[in-house]
Design a protein around this motif. Structure first.
Motif, PDB file in Angstrom:
ATOM      1  N   TRP A 273       0.806  -1.221   0.000  1.00 29.46           N
ATOM      2  CA  TRP A 273       0.000   0.000   0.000  1.00 29.46           C
ATOM      3  C   TRP A 273       0.830   1.256   0.000  1.00 29.46           C
ATOM      4  O   TRP A 273       0.339   2.337   0.140  1.00 29.46           O
ATOM      5  CB  TRP A 273      -0.953   0.000   1.189  1.00 29.46           C
ATOM      6  CG  TRP A 273      -0.393  -0.667   2.394  1.00 29.46           C
ATOM      7  CD1 TRP A 273      -0.750  -1.880   2.876  1.00 29.46           C
ATOM      8  CD2 TRP A 273       0.642  -0.197   3.247  1.00 29.46           C
ATOM      9  NE1 TRP A 273       0.006  -2.181   3.969  1.00 29.46           N
ATOM     10  CE2 TRP A 273       0.866  -1.173   4.223  1.00 29.46           C
ATOM     11  CE3 TRP A 273       1.418   0.948   3.271  1.00 29.46           C
ATOM     12  CZ2 TRP A 273       1.807  -1.046   5.212  1.00 29.46           C
ATOM     13  CZ3 TRP A 273       2.371   1.074   4.268  1.00 29.46           C
ATOM     14  CH2 TRP A 273       2.545   0.080   5.218  1.00 29.46           C
ATOM     15  N   ALA A 274       2.148   1.149  -0.118  1.00 28.45           N
ATOM     16  CA  ALA A 274       2.979   2.352  -0.085  1.00 28.45           C
ATOM     17  C   ALA A 274       4.016   2.313  -1.185  1.00 28.45           C
ATOM     18  O   ALA A 274       4.451   1.262  -1.604  1.00 28.45           O
ATOM     19  CB  ALA A 274       3.669   2.480   1.271  1.00 28.45           C
ATOM     20  N   TYR A 275       4.386   3.461  -1.676  1.00 31.33           N
ATOM     21  CA  TYR A 275       5.489   3.583  -2.597  1.00 31.33           C
ATOM     22  C   TYR A 275       6.711   4.000  -1.792  1.00 31.33           C
ATOM     23  O   TYR A 275       6.651   4.914  -0.994  1.00 31.33           O
ATOM     24  CB  TYR A 275       5.231   4.675  -3.638  1.00 31.33           C
ATOM     25  CG  TYR A 275       4.179   4.324  -4.643  1.00 31.33           C
ATOM     26  CD1 TYR A 275       4.512   3.615  -5.782  1.00 31.33           C
ATOM     27  CD2 TYR A 275       2.868   4.704  -4.456  1.00 31.33           C
ATOM     28  CE1 TYR A 275       3.547   3.298  -6.715  1.00 31.33           C
ATOM     29  CE2 TYR A 275       1.896   4.392  -5.377  1.00 31.33           C
ATOM     30  CZ  TYR A 275       2.241   3.686  -6.507  1.00 31.33           C
ATOM     31  OH  TYR A 275       1.288   3.370  -7.424  1.00 31.33           O
ATOM     32  N   ILE A 276       7.819   3.328  -2.026  1.00 29.60           N
ATOM     33  CA  ILE A 276       9.049   3.689  -1.344  1.00 29.60           C
ATOM     34  C   ILE A 276       9.865   4.551  -2.305  1.00 29.60           C
ATOM     35  O   ILE A 276      10.206   4.128  -3.401  1.00 29.60           O
ATOM     36  CB  ILE A 276       9.860   2.441  -0.939  1.00 29.60           C
ATOM     37  CG1 ILE A 276       9.001   1.483  -0.115  1.00 29.60           C
ATOM     38  CG2 ILE A 276      11.121   2.825  -0.197  1.00 29.60           C
ATOM     39  CD1 ILE A 276       8.436   2.071   1.149  1.00 29.60           C
ATOM     40  N   LEU A 277      10.147   5.764  -1.915  1.00 35.00           N
ATOM     41  CA  LEU A 277      10.945   6.687  -2.706  1.00 35.00           C
ATOM     42  C   LEU A 277      12.273   6.875  -1.987  1.00 35.00           C
ATOM     43  O   LEU A 277      12.412   6.502  -0.828  1.00 35.00           O
ATOM     44  CB  LEU A 277      10.227   8.029  -2.833  1.00 35.00           C
ATOM     45  CG  LEU A 277       8.788   7.987  -3.337  1.00 35.00           C
ATOM     46  CD1 LEU A 277       8.140   9.341  -3.183  1.00 35.00           C
ATOM     47  CD2 LEU A 277       8.751   7.548  -4.775  1.00 35.00           C
ATOM     48  N   ALA A 278      13.234   7.450  -2.646  1.00 34.50           N
ATOM     49  CA  ALA A 278      14.527   7.688  -2.005  1.00 34.50           C
ATOM     50  C   ALA A 278      14.326   8.550  -0.767  1.00 34.50           C
ATOM     51  O   ALA A 278      13.985   9.715  -0.866  1.00 34.50           O
ATOM     52  CB  ALA A 278      15.468   8.366  -2.985  1.00 34.50           C
ATOM     53  N   GLY A 279      14.486   7.954   0.415  1.00 39.06           N
ATOM     54  CA  GLY A 279      14.377   8.696   1.661  1.00 39.06           C
ATOM     55  C   GLY A 279      12.978   9.047   2.105  1.00 39.06           C
ATOM     56  O   GLY A 279      12.808   9.843   3.018  1.00 39.06           O
ATOM     57  N   ALA A 280      11.950   8.480   1.457  1.00 33.39           N
ATOM     58  CA  ALA A 280      10.573   8.815   1.839  1.00 33.39           C
ATOM     59  C   ALA A 280       9.646   7.647   1.546  1.00 33.39           C
ATOM     60  O   ALA A 280       9.918   6.825   0.683  1.00 33.39           O
ATOM     61  CB  ALA A 280      10.089  10.043   1.084  1.00 33.39           C
ATOM     62  N   THR A 281       8.533   7.591   2.293  1.00 32.84           N
ATOM     63  CA  THR A 281       7.466   6.633   2.031  1.00 32.84           C
ATOM     64  C   THR A 281       6.251   7.439   1.596  1.00 32.84           C
ATOM     65  O   THR A 281       5.733   8.245   2.368  1.00 32.84           O
ATOM     66  CB  THR A 281       7.122   5.820   3.297  1.00 32.84           C
ATOM     67  OG1 THR A 281       8.275   5.107   3.708  1.00 32.84           O
ATOM     68  CG2 THR A 281       5.997   4.851   3.021  1.00 32.84           C
ATOM     69  N   ALA A 282       5.819   7.247   0.351  1.00 33.74           N
ATOM     70  CA  ALA A 282       4.627   7.929  -0.148  1.00 33.74           C
ATOM     71  C   ALA A 282       3.403   7.124   0.263  1.00 33.74           C
ATOM     72  O   ALA A 282       3.266   5.960  -0.078  1.00 33.74           O
ATOM     73  CB  ALA A 282       4.692   8.085  -1.656  1.00 33.74           C
ATOM     74  N   LEU A 283       2.519   7.737   1.027  1.00 36.00           N
ATOM     75  CA  LEU A 283       1.330   7.064   1.531  1.00 36.00           C
ATOM     76  C   LEU A 283       0.153   7.155   0.571  1.00 36.00           C
ATOM     77  O   LEU A 283      -0.635   6.232   0.458  1.00 36.00           O
ATOM     78  CB  LEU A 283       0.923   7.668   2.881  1.00 36.00           C
ATOM     79  CG  LEU A 283       1.983   7.601   3.975  1.00 36.00           C
ATOM     80  CD1 LEU A 283       1.557   8.448   5.160  1.00 36.00           C
ATOM     81  CD2 LEU A 283       2.218   6.162   4.381  1.00 36.00           C
ATOM     82  N   ARG A 284       0.017   8.288  -0.092  1.00 39.40           N
ATOM     83  CA  ARG A 284      -1.090   8.495  -1.014  1.00 39.40           C
ATOM     84  C   ARG A 284      -0.704   9.559  -2.032  1.00 39.40           C
ATOM     85  O   ARG A 284      -0.122  10.571  -1.686  1.00 39.40           O
ATOM     86  CB  ARG A 284      -2.341   8.927  -0.260  1.00 39.40           C
ATOM     87  CG  ARG A 284      -3.466   9.401  -1.183  1.00 39.40           C
ATOM     88  CD  ARG A 284      -4.745   9.593  -0.452  1.00 39.40           C
ATOM     89  NE  ARG A 284      -5.427   8.319  -0.566  1.00 39.40           N
ATOM     90  CZ  ARG A 284      -6.475   7.962   0.128  1.00 39.40           C
ATOM     91  NH1 ARG A 284      -6.974   8.765   1.017  1.00 39.40           N
ATOM     92  NH2 ARG A 284      -7.063   6.816  -0.043  1.00 39.40           N
ATOM     93  N   TYR A 285      -1.089   9.309  -3.299  1.00 38.96           N
ATOM     94  CA  TYR A 285      -0.871  10.276  -4.366  1.00 38.96           C
ATOM     95  C   TYR A 285      -2.211  10.606  -4.998  1.00 38.96           C
ATOM     96  O   TYR A 285      -2.963   9.713  -5.385  1.00 38.96           O
ATOM     97  CB  TYR A 285       0.085   9.724  -5.417  1.00 38.96           C
ATOM     98  CG  TYR A 285       0.224  10.634  -6.612  1.00 38.96           C
ATOM     99  CD1 TYR A 285       0.886  11.851  -6.504  1.00 38.96           C
ATOM    100  CD2 TYR A 285      -0.333  10.299  -7.834  1.00 38.96           C
ATOM    101  CE1 TYR A 285       1.003  12.702  -7.590  1.00 38.96           C
ATOM    102  CE2 TYR A 285      -0.220  11.139  -8.935  1.00 38.96           C
ATOM    103  CZ  TYR A 285       0.451  12.339  -8.802  1.00 38.96           C
ATOM    104  OH  TYR A 285       0.551  13.189  -9.869  1.00 38.96           O
ATOM    105  N   ASP A 286      -2.543  11.885  -5.071  1.00 44.30           N
ATOM    106  CA  ASP A 286      -3.773  12.343  -5.704  1.00 44.30           C
ATOM    107  C   ASP A 286      -3.387  12.969  -7.039  1.00 44.30           C
ATOM    108  O   ASP A 286      -2.879  14.094  -7.094  1.00 44.30           O
ATOM    109  CB  ASP A 286      -4.468  13.371  -4.808  1.00 44.30           C
ATOM    110  CG  ASP A 286      -5.831  13.781  -5.343  1.00 44.30           C
ATOM    111  OD1 ASP A 286      -5.987  13.888  -6.588  1.00 44.30           O
ATOM    112  OD2 ASP A 286      -6.731  14.013  -4.528  1.00 44.30           O
ATOM    113  N   ASP A 287      -3.628  12.226  -8.123  1.00 51.76           N
ATOM    114  CA  ASP A 287      -3.233  12.678  -9.459  1.00 51.76           C
ATOM    115  C   ASP A 287      -3.998  13.930  -9.881  1.00 51.76           C
ATOM    116  O   ASP A 287      -3.427  14.840 -10.481  1.00 51.76           O
ATOM    117  CB  ASP A 287      -3.451  11.548 -10.463  1.00 51.76           C
ATOM    118  CG  ASP A 287      -2.785  11.814 -11.800  1.00 51.76           C
ATOM    119  OD1 ASP A 287      -1.716  12.456 -11.801  1.00 51.76           O
ATOM    120  OD2 ASP A 287      -3.331  11.388 -12.838  1.00 51.76           O
TER     121      ASP A 287
END
Length: 194
Positions: free
Chosen positions: A7-21
């Motif tokens: 349920w999460a995207y792992i980005l460099a140094g961050a965890t993205a919880l939700r993206y609203d396009d």
């Protein structure tokens, strides 16, 4: 680079919880070199500005509720481990709800029910034990946010059995069972243990 992990995207140094396009906004947790964090940030990607920060200290695994307004995480201190629920809605979020875990345990593998009222999690012995050691598992538990009570849905036994997801009707939790060999399978269990 984005990597989808449940349920999460792992980005460099961050965890993205939700993206609203549609709004071009991302809700994320910035992390340093360790698993702890202090806040949740909402960014406008188009304007490249921070819109809001919510204090939410925690560490390790996080799970955002289906409605996107509540965050669940855990934290370990000298007093022991606890699960924390932060309200991300509103301008002045209050103190988190919390559940103290039994001494010497920690919670992992969070899964929110579709209605956002309950959370399934895997309880482990040892606060610093490797995550893949099946000998320290205490089973899948369910915490109810309305009653503030937690019950064991199923004992783990000598296997790895994290809660994965709830069924769409919220009547059962999908659990992955693995004994470390070729004996892996999935099954469902009711929140009351049936």
């Amino acid at each position: 680079v984005k990597l989808l992990l449940g349920w999460a995207y792992i980005l460099a140094g961050a965890t993205a919880l939700r993206y609203d396009d549609a709004l071009g906004q991302v809700l994320l947790i910035a992390q340093g070199g360790d698993p702890s964090f202090a806040q949740v940030d909402l960014y406008d990607l188009g304007a490249r500005v921070l819109l809001r920060s919510v204090p939410a200290p925690g560490e390790g695994a996080v799970a955002l509720s289906p409605g996107g307004t509540t965050l669940l995480t855990a934290r370990t201190s000298a007093a022991g481990s606890e699960m924390l629920v932060y309200d991300l809605a509103g301008n002045e979020p209050g103190a988190p709800l919390f559940w103290e875990l039994p001494s010497g345990t920690r919670a992992t593998s969070f899964a929110w029910s579709p209605a956002g009222r309950q959370v399934a999690y895997l309880l482990r012995e040892g606060e610093d034990v490797p995550g893949d050691d099946p000998a320290v598992l205490l089973g899948v538990w369910i915490v109810d946010l309305e009653t503030m009570g937690a019950v064991q849905a199923i004992a783990a036994g000598p296997s790895h059995c994290p809660a994965r997801r709830w069924t769409p009707d919220g009547a059962s939790v999908l659990v992955h069972h693995s004994d470390g060999t070729d004996g892996a399978h999935y099954y469902t269990v009711r929140p009351d243990g049936g």
